[in-house]
Scaffold this motif. Structure first.
Motif, PDB file in Angstrom:
ATOM      1  N   ALA A  82       0.839  -1.202   0.000  1.00 34.15           N
ATOM      2  CA  ALA A  82       0.000   0.000   0.000  1.00 34.15           C
ATOM      3  C   ALA A  82       0.868   1.244   0.000  1.00 34.15           C
ATOM      4  O   ALA A  82       2.036   1.223   0.390  1.00 34.15           O
ATOM      5  CB  ALA A  82      -0.922   0.001   1.227  1.00 34.15           C
TER       6      ALA A  82
ATOM      7  N   LEU B  38      -1.513   5.940   2.397  1.00 37.19           N
ATOM      8  CA  LEU B  38      -2.500   5.818   3.453  1.00 37.19           C
ATOM      9  C   LEU B  38      -2.204   6.818   4.568  1.00 37.19           C
ATOM     10  O   LEU B  38      -1.062   7.179   4.811  1.00 37.19           O
ATOM     11  CB  LEU B  38      -2.504   4.393   4.024  1.00 37.19           C
ATOM     12  CG  LEU B  38      -2.764   3.261   3.027  1.00 37.19           C
ATOM     13  CD1 LEU B  38      -2.725   1.923   3.753  1.00 37.19           C
ATOM     14  CD2 LEU B  38      -4.095   3.445   2.309  1.00 37.19           C
TER      15      LEU B  38
ATOM     16  N   LEU C 218      -9.136   5.843  -3.137  1.00 36.33           N
ATOM     17  CA  LEU C 218      -8.295   4.649  -3.194  1.00 36.33           C
ATOM     18  C   LEU C 218      -8.292   4.041  -4.586  1.00 36.33           C
ATOM     19  O   LEU C 218      -9.349   3.855  -5.201  1.00 36.33           O
ATOM     20  CB  LEU C 218      -8.799   3.605  -2.200  1.00 36.33           C
ATOM     21  CG  LEU C 218      -7.952   2.332  -2.090  1.00 36.33           C
ATOM     22  CD1 LEU C 218      -6.609   2.632  -1.439  1.00 36.33           C
ATOM     23  CD2 LEU C 218      -8.697   1.249  -1.314  1.00 36.33           C
TER      24      LEU C 218
ATOM     25  N   LEU D 249      -7.438   0.555  -6.095  1.00 32.46           N
ATOM     26  CA  LEU D 249      -7.222  -0.844  -5.732  1.00 32.46           C
ATOM     27  C   LEU D 249      -6.761  -1.586  -6.970  1.00 32.46           C
ATOM     28  O   LEU D 249      -7.496  -1.681  -7.955  1.00 32.46           O
ATOM     29  CB  LEU D 249      -8.520  -1.444  -5.191  1.00 32.46           C
ATOM     30  CG  LEU D 249      -8.513  -2.930  -4.827  1.00 32.46           C
ATOM     31  CD1 LEU D 249      -7.418  -3.242  -3.822  1.00 32.46           C
ATOM     32  CD2 LEU D 249      -9.866  -3.354  -4.297  1.00 32.46           C
TER      33      LEU D 249
ATOM     34  N   ALA E  93      -4.536   7.328  -2.983  1.00 36.58           N
ATOM     35  CA  ALA E  93      -3.851   6.291  -2.223  1.00 36.58           C
ATOM     36  C   ALA E  93      -3.998   4.990  -3.005  1.00 36.58           C
ATOM     37  O   ALA E  93      -4.805   4.904  -3.935  1.00 36.58           O
ATOM     38  CB  ALA E  93      -4.456   6.162  -0.831  1.00 36.58           C
ATOM     39  N   GLY E  94      -3.228   3.971  -2.641  1.00 32.74           N
ATOM     40  CA  GLY E  94      -3.309   2.734  -3.409  1.00 32.74           C
ATOM     41  C   GLY E  94      -3.009   1.501  -2.596  1.00 32.74           C
ATOM     42  O   GLY E  94      -2.264   1.541  -1.623  1.00 32.74           O
TER      43      GLY E  94
ATOM     44  N   LEU F 172     -10.932  -3.225   1.247  1.00 31.61           N
ATOM     45  CA  LEU F 172     -11.459  -1.900   1.585  1.00 31.61           C
ATOM     46  C   LEU F 172     -11.720  -1.786   3.085  1.00 31.61           C
ATOM     47  O   LEU F 172     -11.428  -0.752   3.697  1.00 31.61           O
ATOM     48  CB  LEU F 172     -12.738  -1.625   0.800  1.00 31.61           C
ATOM     49  CG  LEU F 172     -12.631  -1.680  -0.723  1.00 31.61           C
ATOM     50  CD1 LEU F 172     -13.897  -1.130  -1.362  1.00 31.61           C
ATOM     51  CD2 LEU F 172     -11.413  -0.950  -1.227  1.00 31.61           C
TER      52      LEU F 172
ATOM     53  N   VAL G 188      -8.489  -1.017   5.103  1.00 29.10           N
ATOM     54  CA  VAL G 188      -7.863   0.314   5.033  1.00 29.10           C
ATOM     55  C   VAL G 188      -8.889   1.424   5.157  1.00 29.10           C
ATOM     56  O   VAL G 188      -8.602   2.589   4.851  1.00 29.10           O
ATOM     57  CB  VAL G 188      -7.053   0.476   3.720  1.00 29.10           C
ATOM     58  CG1 VAL G 188      -5.927  -0.547   3.657  1.00 29.10           C
ATOM     59  CG2 VAL G 188      -7.942   0.359   2.489  1.00 29.10           C
TER      60      VAL G 188
ATOM     61  N   ALA H  55      -7.909   5.512   4.207  1.00 32.27           N
ATOM     62  CA  ALA H  55      -8.139   5.992   2.843  1.00 32.27           C
ATOM     63  C   ALA H  55      -9.626   6.280   2.692  1.00 32.27           C
ATOM     64  O   ALA H  55     -10.450   5.797   3.472  1.00 32.27           O
ATOM     65  CB  ALA H  55      -7.693   4.950   1.818  1.00 32.27           C
TER      66      ALA H  55
ATOM     67  N   THR I  39     -12.230   5.131   1.227  1.00 32.32           N
ATOM     68  CA  THR I  39     -12.671   3.956   0.493  1.00 32.32           C
ATOM     69  C   THR I  39     -14.064   4.124  -0.111  1.00 32.32           C
ATOM     70  O   THR I  39     -14.460   3.329  -0.968  1.00 32.32           O
ATOM     71  CB  THR I  39     -12.655   2.712   1.391  1.00 32.32           C
ATOM     72  OG1 THR I  39     -13.430   2.972   2.569  1.00 32.32           O
ATOM     73  CG2 THR I  39     -11.229   2.361   1.793  1.00 32.32           C
TER      74      THR I  39
ATOM     75  N   THR J  43     -13.534   4.421  -4.200  1.00 32.81           N
ATOM     76  CA  THR J  43     -12.557   3.417  -4.615  1.00 32.81           C
ATOM     77  C   THR J  43     -12.707   3.137  -6.101  1.00 32.81           C
ATOM     78  O   THR J  43     -13.816   3.001  -6.616  1.00 32.81           O
ATOM     79  CB  THR J  43     -12.744   2.108  -3.823  1.00 32.81           C
ATOM     80  OG1 THR J  43     -12.424   2.327  -2.451  1.00 32.81           O
ATOM     81  CG2 THR J  43     -11.845   1.007  -4.356  1.00 32.81           C
TER      82      THR J  43
END
Length: 392
Positions: free
Chosen positions: A123, A126, A164, A166, A191-192, A219, A222, A226, A228, A231
């Motif tokens: 990740a 975050l 996020l 993903l 974020a990732g 999800l 985190v 993040a 989420t 996403t």
């Protein structure tokens, strides 16, 4: 590296590794030099698939080129760790990546709780509890050839959680192949998290009808670090099918971008099954924990019919290959007919479109940014770069 493992069809290995190698920035001259010396698929003996790729990785590791070494170790375990030598190569791919990542506080390893045990993931970006930004230059090495002038600009946001991204690869992709991209996401306002398909790498889940639950579990893991609720899934190949399933039940997924994803007929069309390469069937059987003769019956419940596809109410972006040997063209047609919102790009190439990988890389990222409302200047720059590639 000794012992016995089921041998793959060598011609298929050499054919289908090209897309994987290309996606990791391994040039035709580089992979050709390895493949020319491969004479069998034994479990690590001289001239074997795994030995040749591992030896090439060893040379790069001795030179301190850890990311590149990891790519070669990943090719050594291709298509899946069927024997002791491939298992060792996969572990070495993880180990050299972890050594590289230790110099970049913008990347962190996380674990996602599941009923089958923790799923490891990488990740970046975050908030609260993550490492701070910074770290030395990566020396120009990036995932799959992605350019990154500001690799050390990753890390958590001190202001507020970011949307996020993903990311997940297909049935033969380790998370370490894509994780360096995490260091770029800050410049896109994201974020990732990078994870793996069920059954791949450090994912202990089986590939079956329960597999789409992996994405909501990530999800949940985190959710406090993040945004989420916003996403976007960049899910390649078979991961794209899981992302569509998850989008039907989890409103946090606001968009899905994929490449070469199976939809319905891949899972149900027996005539097509007879044409699917053996290496693909064997890999799927390994992930599904069944045998090659039963794997399509086991995976049939993952087929998405038109009624369910019509209920996917988020935008979808797809790169398809016009001469795909694995995904039937009828699956792309189903998406055209059934989805409410589809942005489609078709390349005149085989599975994975290796001749068009730079375009696929740019188009998928640009499509994510259009969905997420990413920085306009970055979208304009990526669009210009993509148009320049298309003109060549």
């Amino acid at each position: 590296m000794t012992g016995r493992a089921p041998a793959n069809d060598l011609a298929e290995l050499k054919q289908f590794v090209v897309a994987q190698a290309t996606s990791q920035g391994i040039t035709p001259a580089q992979y050709g030099a390895v493949l020319d010396g491969v004479v069998d698929d034994g479990d690590g003996g001289p001239g074997s698939w795994v030995r040749r790729w591992t030896e090439a990785g060893d040379r790069l590791e001795r030179e301190g080129r850890l990311l590149e070494a990891g790519r070669y170790y990943t090719m050594a375990r291709f298509p899946y760790p069927s024997g002791s030598a491939r298992r060792e190569a996969e572990q070495r791919a993880r180990d050299v990546f972890a050594r590289w990542a230790a110099d970049f506080p913008g990347i962190e390893r996380i674990e996602v709780p599941t009923a089958a045990g923790p799923v490891a993931a990488w990740a970046g970006g975050l908030t609260a509890g993550g490492p701070s930004a910074g770290g030395p230059s990566a020396g120009g090495l990036t995932a799959g050839g992605l350019t990154a002038e500001r690799l050390s600009a990753g890390g958590p946001s001190a202001e507020r959680p970011k949307p996020l991204l993903l990311m997940s690869g297909g049935i033969i992709s380790l998370k370490e192949q894509w994780a360096p991209v995490l260091l770029q996401l800050a410049e896109f306002g994201l974020a990732g998290v990078v994870t793996e398909m069920p059954g791949v790498g450090e994912n202990p889940l089986p590939y079956d009808l329960t597999a789409p639950a992996l994405l909501p579990a990530v999800l949940d893991a985190v959710a406090d670090r993040a945004d989420t609720a916003r996403t976007y899934a960049l899910a390649l190949s078979f991961s794209g099918n899981l992302a569509l399933h998850a989008a039907l039940t989890d409103p946090r997924i606001r968009g899905v971008v994929g490449a070469g994803l199976p939809v319905h007929d891949f899972f149900t069309d027996r005539a097509w099954h007879a044409t699917v390469p053996r290496v693909t069937v064997d890999t799927l059987a390994h992930l599904a924990r069944t045998d090659a003769g039963s794997v399509f019956d086991a995976l049939a419940p993952l087929a998405l019919d038109p009624d369910r596809l019509s209920k996917v109410d988020v935008p979808v972006g797809l790169v398809a290959s016009a001469r795909d040997e694995i995904i039937p063209p009828s699956d792309t047609d189903r998406l055209r007919r059934s989805l409410r919102s589809l942005r489609l790009r078709v390349h005149d190439d085989v599975h994975g479109s290796p001749r068009f990988f730079p375009q696929t890389r740019l188009w998928t990222l640009l499509t994510v940014l259009r969905m997420s409302g990413g920085p306009l200047d970055r979208r304009l720059a990526l669009g210009a770069e993509l148009r320049a590639l298309d003109r060549r």
